[in-house]
Scaffold this motif. Structure first.
Motif, mmCIF file in Angstrom:
data_model
loop_
_atom_site.group_PDB
_atom_site.id
_atom_site.type_symbol
_atom_site.label_atom_id
_atom_site.label_comp_id
_atom_site.label_asym_id
_atom_site.label_seq_id
_atom_site.Cartn_x
_atom_site.Cartn_y
_atom_site.Cartn_z
ATOM 1 N N UNK A 2 -32.826 -20.985 -23.705
ATOM 2 C CA UNK A 2 -31.934 -20.190 -24.557
ATOM 3 C C UNK A 2 -32.176 -20.501 -26.030
ATOM 4 N N UNK A 3 -32.387 -21.769 -26.329
ATOM 5 C CA UNK A 3 -32.706 -22.129 -27.719
ATOM 6 C C UNK A 3 -34.060 -21.567 -28.132
ATOM 7 N N UNK A 52 -28.605 -20.321 -14.483
ATOM 8 C CA UNK A 52 -29.548 -19.231 -14.725
ATOM 9 C C UNK A 52 -28.843 -17.900 -14.874
ATOM 10 N N UNK A 53 -27.719 -17.719 -14.202
ATOM 11 C CA UNK A 53 -26.946 -16.493 -14.397
ATOM 12 C C UNK A 53 -26.415 -16.421 -15.829
ATOM 13 N N UNK A 78 -27.248 -13.677 -18.673
ATOM 14 C CA UNK A 78 -26.168 -13.006 -19.407
ATOM 15 C C UNK A 78 -26.393 -13.158 -20.908
ATOM 16 N N UNK A 79 -26.841 -14.326 -21.323
ATOM 17 C CA UNK A 79 -27.122 -14.568 -22.734
ATOM 18 C C UNK A 79 -28.214 -13.632 -23.245
ATOM 19 N N UNK A 102 -24.434 -10.461 -23.162
ATOM 20 C CA UNK A 102 -23.588 -10.993 -24.237
ATOM 21 C C UNK A 102 -24.271 -12.175 -24.929
ATOM 22 N N UNK A 103 -25.156 -11.885 -25.871
ATOM 23 C CA UNK A 103 -25.800 -13.002 -26.585
ATOM 24 C C UNK A 103 -24.751 -13.856 -27.291
#
Length: 120
Positions: A59-60, A15-16, A20-21, A25-26
């Motif tokens: 994320x996707x 989860x971190x 971050x994503x 930083x994507x």
């Protein structure tokens, strides 16, 4: 439920990296998620793997919701001014919801609870 330290740490790291994503930083955060998944133990860590898989799926979904949907909105709306307003409203709302969902699941991983929407 008793978890090993490595299993709980892996869930928190997932989860971190997701946050971050989305926030810092994507792309690099997504690569960190994939790296965590690649080095995760295949058996004996269902709690951590469920958190990790959910973070990758979200994320996707974030990539789809924050990149593809605004592009489709831009192409489908004729008036440029209204398109910008609709895209900004969509992007801010979607991003905020995804960040809050990541923070919620991070807190669930810290309290040894399963992530939300495990069946996705």
């Amino acid at each position: 439920m008793t978890l090993t330290d490595t299993e709980q740490t892996l869930a928190k790291q997932a989860w971190a990296a997701y946050l971050v994503n989305l926030l810092l930083l994507p792309g690099a955060g997504f690569l960190a998620l994939l790296w965590l998944y690649w080095r995760a133990p295949e058996h004996g860590a269902p709690f951590a793997l469920s958190h990790l898989k959910m973070a990758i799926k979200l994320s996707l979904a974030a990539g789809f919701g924050l990149l593809l949907v605004p592009a489709l909105l831009w192409l489908s709306l004729r008036d440029a001014q209204s398109a910008v307003v609709v895209i900004l409203l969509w992007w801010v709302s979607c991003h905020a919801a995804l960040v809050l969902l990541g923070a919620l699941n991070l807190s669930r991983s810290m309290s040894e609870r399963w992530p939300l929407w495990v069946a996705v």
